[in-house]
Design an enzyme around this catalytic site. Structure first.
Site, PDB file in Angstrom:
ATOM      1  N   ARG A 104       0.814  -1.234   0.000  1.00  0.00           N
ATOM      2  CA  ARG A 104       0.000   0.000   0.000  1.00  0.00           C
ATOM      3  C   ARG A 104       0.839   1.273   0.000  1.00  0.00           C
ATOM      4  NH1 ARG A 104      -2.759  -3.003   3.887  1.00  0.00           N
ATOM      5  NH2 ARG A 104      -4.604  -4.015   3.038  1.00  0.00           N
ATOM      6  N   LYS A 126       3.263  11.653 -10.270  1.00  0.00           N
ATOM      7  CA  LYS A 126       2.378  10.867 -11.136  1.00  0.00           C
ATOM      8  C   LYS A 126       3.109   9.578 -11.486  1.00  0.00           C
ATOM      9  CE  LYS A 126      -0.538  14.207 -13.573  1.00  0.00           C
ATOM     10  NZ  LYS A 126      -0.821  14.836 -14.877  1.00  0.00           N
ATOM     11  N   GLU A 168      10.124  19.883 -22.951  1.00  0.00           N
ATOM     12  CA  GLU A 168       9.473  20.129 -21.654  1.00  0.00           C
ATOM     13  C   GLU A 168      10.061  21.371 -20.976  1.00  0.00           C
ATOM     14  OE1 GLU A 168       6.818  18.573 -20.648  1.00  0.00           O
ATOM     15  OE2 GLU A 168       6.818  16.739 -21.843  1.00  0.00           O
ATOM     16  N   LYS A 210       7.815  23.204 -12.263  1.00  0.00           N
ATOM     17  CA  LYS A 210       6.964  22.041 -11.989  1.00  0.00           C
ATOM     18  C   LYS A 210       6.692  21.916 -10.491  1.00  0.00           C
ATOM     19  CE  LYS A 210       5.565  17.552 -13.097  1.00  0.00           C
ATOM     20  NZ  LYS A 210       5.559  16.400 -13.945  1.00  0.00           N
ATOM     21  N   GLU A 220      -4.146  17.620  -9.701  1.00  0.00           N
ATOM     22  CA  GLU A 220      -4.604  18.180 -10.979  1.00  0.00           C
ATOM     23  C   GLU A 220      -6.099  18.487 -11.000  1.00  0.00           C
ATOM     24  OE1 GLU A 220      -2.633  16.558 -14.478  1.00  0.00           O
ATOM     25  OE2 GLU A 220      -4.349  17.107 -15.692  1.00  0.00           O
ATOM     26  N   ARG A 224      -2.593  22.408 -12.116  1.00  0.00           N
ATOM     27  CA  ARG A 224      -1.606  21.464 -12.666  1.00  0.00           C
ATOM     28  C   ARG A 224      -1.811  21.198 -14.153  1.00  0.00           C
ATOM     29  NH1 ARG A 224       1.161  16.152  -9.866  1.00  0.00           N
ATOM     30  NH2 ARG A 224       2.388  15.559 -11.689  1.00  0.00           N
ATOM     31  N   ASN A 228       0.165  20.516 -18.989  1.00  0.00           N
ATOM     32  CA  ASN A 228      -0.256  19.828 -20.220  1.00  0.00           C
ATOM     33  C   ASN A 228      -0.251  20.771 -21.424  1.00  0.00           C
ATOM     34  OD1 ASN A 228      -0.701  17.440 -18.819  1.00  0.00           O
ATOM     35  ND2 ASN A 228      -2.758  18.075 -18.223  1.00  0.00           N
ATOM     36  N   HIS A 231      -0.102  19.504 -24.929  1.00  0.00           N
ATOM     37  CA  HIS A 231      -0.278  18.055 -24.809  1.00  0.00           C
ATOM     38  C   HIS A 231      -1.573  17.519 -25.418  1.00  0.00           C
ATOM     39  CE1 HIS A 231       3.255  18.274 -22.356  1.00  0.00           C
ATOM     40  NE2 HIS A 231       3.169  17.044 -21.921  1.00  0.00           N
ATOM     41  N   HIS A 235      -0.969  14.287 -27.670  1.00  0.00           N
ATOM     42  CA  HIS A 235      -1.554  12.971 -27.400  1.00  0.00           C
ATOM     43  C   HIS A 235      -1.982  12.319 -28.724  1.00  0.00           C
ATOM     44  CE1 HIS A 235      -4.288  10.131 -25.383  1.00  0.00           C
ATOM     45  NE2 HIS A 235      -5.153  10.466 -26.310  1.00  0.00           N
ATOM     46  N   HIS A 247       7.813  11.510 -27.040  1.00  0.00           N
ATOM     47  CA  HIS A 247       6.830  12.345 -26.346  1.00  0.00           C
ATOM     48  C   HIS A 247       7.165  13.837 -26.551  1.00  0.00           C
ATOM     49  CE1 HIS A 247       4.114  13.397 -22.977  1.00  0.00           C
ATOM     50  NE2 HIS A 247       5.038  14.266 -22.651  1.00  0.00           N
TER      51      HIS A 247
END
Ligand code: GLY
Length: 343
Positions: A104, A126, A168, A210, A220, A224, A228, A231, A235, A247
């Protein structure tokens, strides 16, 4: 060496410009067990028990995760122990998720080895693996206990990986730090890669952007989302290219597109749109994609998990460091913006 504090789920430090092997000693001392997870490509040797997994996105699978769980079980890894992920962004996503799910949630330390991993994937908690339905669909928010950035790793990267990571960095410049853009003006990728002090400054600034954002909105809910930037089309292009584009390469094209849409829709100044093209090309990144595939890209964008109730929602800027959202662009406007960046 520079340090950036992050307060997102927990307090931790991103240490930039360290020698990772010596910095690691402080993390190993006092722990009962520590295990390193690295990719077969990097195969970084340490004195620690090491689990090797496939490199890149192919490693972010349920099979590989099950393999890691088996190894953690065999090694008797417990709550107070530490997992260390040494590799690119895909690897730290995978290792973070293994740490999030084992018992956990146990501690993990990120040692990113690519520019994209340093400024993006390893920061902000993330963690994820991929599903057959899309990238990163199975995941958890689980911050590392620390991030060690050793700039020596950059020397061993291919130029294409450096470029992809710089997308980025440029993104952080447009959404929140004009100085990044100034530092990159009239610079080539080679200039950046031959200048460790500049690399350190750029990575420090991008990590600071960041860290600031995830410190305000870890899960998010709104702020946040600015990470993106570029993005939404990214995507679609990544998917359309069958993931042959990195990416960061798809992010670069996505930023050129959203800058054009923002010019049309919310009056982003032409000089800022041109600055996107200039800096992105300076880092040897693409600024355009195939003209004839717009309809396919549009379909893919509408399937984006961030699209809401049939609309396509874009993070945009109306000036440098001033983020907003475009939610009501017509398909004609989107097409027009795409035509300006397509070949
Ligand atoms: N890469 C975007 C984020 O971490 O939110």
């Amino acid at each position: 060496m520079k340090t950036v504090p992050v307060s997102a789920e927990r307090h931790y430090q991103v240490e930039i410009g360290v020698q990772w092997r010596s910095a690691l000693n402080d993390w190993v001392e006092g722990r009962n067990k520590v295990v390193a997870i690295t990719s077969e490509k990097f195969a970084v040797k340490t004195d620690l028990p090491t689990i090797e997994v496939p490199d890149g996105e192919s490693g972010k699978s349920a099979e590989v995760l099950t393999f890691i769980w088996e190894q953690l079980g065999k090694l008797g890894i417990n709550r107070g122990d530490l997992i260390i992920g040494i590799g690119g962004g895909a690897l730290t996503d995978l290792v973070g998720f293994a740490a999030a799910t084992w018992m956990r949630g146990i501690d993990w330390l990120a040692i990113p080895t690519t520019v994209a991993g340093m400024v993006d994937a390893a920061i902000g908690g993330k963690t994820a693996i991929n599903s057959t339905y899309g990238k990163n669909l199975i995941g958890a928010f689980h911050s590392p206990v620390g991030v060690l950035i050793d700039l020596d790793f950059i020397k061993s990267l291919e130029a294409r990986d450096d470029s992809a990571g710089m997308a980025e960095v440029i993104k952080c410049g447009f959404i929140a730090d004009r100085e990044i853009l100034e530092l990159l003006r009239n610079k080539s990728l080679k200039d950046v890669m031959n200048d460790p002090a500049l690399q350190e400054e750029l990575i420090f600034r991008a990590v600071s952007v960041k860290a600031g954002v995830v410190g305000i909105d870890f899960k998010e809910s709104y702020e946040r989302e600015i990470l993106n930037y570029g993005h939404t089309l990214r995507h679609a292009i990544e998917k359309h290219s069958g993931f042959t584009l990195r990416h960061g390469e798809a992010v670069a094209i996505g930023m050129c597109f959203i800058a054009e849409l923002a010019r049309l829709r919310i009056g982003l100044a032409e000089e800022v749109v041109a600055l996107h093209r200039e800096l992105i090309q300076g880092m040897k990144l693409p600024i355009s994609y195939k003209k004839e595939v717009w309809d396919e890209l549009l379909d893919l964008m509408a399937l984006d998990k961030k699209a809401k109730a049939g609309t396509i929602r874009f993070v945009a800027i109306d000036a440098i460091s001033s983020c907003t959202r475009i939610e009501d662009a017509t398909f004609d406007e989107m097409k027009l913006a795409y035509e300006r960046i397509s070949l």
